[in-house]
Design an enzyme around this catalytic site. Structure first.
Site, PDB file in Angstrom:
ATOM      1  N   TYR A  34      36.227  42.478  37.276  1.00  0.00           N
ATOM      2  CA  TYR A  34      36.376  42.282  38.704  1.00  0.00           C
ATOM      3  C   TYR A  34      35.604  41.033  39.134  1.00  0.00           C
ATOM      4  CZ  TYR A  34      38.336  46.971  38.412  1.00  0.00           C
ATOM      5  OH  TYR A  34      39.100  48.050  38.070  1.00  0.00           O
ATOM      6  N   GLY A  86      32.513  59.702  34.239  1.00  0.00           N
ATOM      7  CA  GLY A  86      33.548  59.504  35.237  1.00  0.00           C
ATOM      8  C   GLY A  86      34.781  60.319  34.927  1.00  0.00           C
TER       9      GLY A  86
END
Length: 278
Positions: free
Chosen positions: A76, A231
């Protein structure tokens, strides 16, 4: 993402470098594999983007958050500035290791100005791969060692390191795109090392990726990390804590195609409807 393209706004980046290898990852997550990555638009003044981060931190505080984490991983924006394959700038934001790390460090300082260092963390993925980032091993070690050393000077609450994940690493030209190496062994001692007096005692070390609870407990007991991050296991196991405490089996095969989209139209399916253990 399709929604971002529909918005009609340019995708900001350090430089106009279009990522490759999205087809396989898009298909894995149930997205349109023909969409591909967009050609990003170089950011004219990175300080304007840093101001956006600061504003987001202020709104999070106003909304009652406990703190914020800077996502400096997975290809990102912040990660793109760190990588010389995606950062081709010739100004103070690109070129040398120090310049490529500048955006992430200045963004972190902006978040700290809102929250204070003890309410700010950062996520880092040195192995890359995802979103077509990744440098040769020596350059990777040089960049991320400097980056982490500078982050520690800011006394943030924690640094979250991400292990190499082959399933998140696309294959390009017949080989994996990322730079696999021992993330914890390479960078962990910079943050947490009883044998190294200069290692931080303020900033905690978290490890994410390809861990099971037994491995996490062993690493914590051995004082190699302060905490582990899960996660995917939490998505597939809404009662994960109870399952671990009671020794019940974990669902390790959730449906990745429903993580970021709703193939059937119901956003709950495959995301928030996994059952508790019997």
């Amino acid at each position: 993402m399709p929604e971002q393209k529909l918005a009609g706004k340019p995708v900001p980046a350090p430089s106009a470098v279009q990522a490759r290898g999205g087809e396989g990852l898009f298909e894995r997550f149930g997205l349109d594999k023909s969409a591909g990555y967009s050609m990003p638009e170089p950011i004219d003044d990175p300080m304007t983007i840093i101001a956006d981060y600061k504003n987001a931190a202020s709104m999070a505080k106003e909304a009652g958050f406990d703190g914020v984490e800077l996502h400096s991983a997975n290809g990102y924006l912040v990660h793109q500035f760190l990588d010389f394959n995606t950062n081709k700038r010739t100004d103070k934001w690109g070129g040398s290791v120090e310049n490529r790390c500048r955006f992430g460090l200045e963004t972190l300082k902006a978040l700290i100005s809102v929250w204070g260092p003890d309410r700010v963390g950062i996520k880092i993925n040195p192995c890359g791969g995802y979103d077509d980032v990744g440098m040769p091993l020596e350059e990777t070690k040089e960049t991320f060692t400097y980056y982490i050393e500078e982050i520690l000077k800011l006394k943030v609450a924690y640094i979250q390191l991400v292990n190499y994940l082959p399933q998140m690493d696309p294959e390009l030209d017949g080989k994996k795109r990322g730079t696999p190496h021992d993330v914890l062994g390479t960078y962990g001692p910079l943050v947490k090392d009883p044998a190294n007096p200069s290692a931080s005692s303020t900033t905690k070390l978290l490890l994410n990726g390809a861990l099971n609870p037994d491995q996490a407990n062993e690493l914590i007991s051995s004082q190699l990390i302060d905490a582990a991050v899960f996660g995917t296991l939490w998505i597939g196991n809404p009662d994960m804590q109870a399952r671990v405490e009671q020794g019940k089996e974990l669902n390790t095969q959730p449906d990745h195609k429903t993580f970021y989209g709703s193939p059937g139209g119901d956003p709950r399916v495959g995301y928030s409807d996994y059952p508790d253990a019997a």
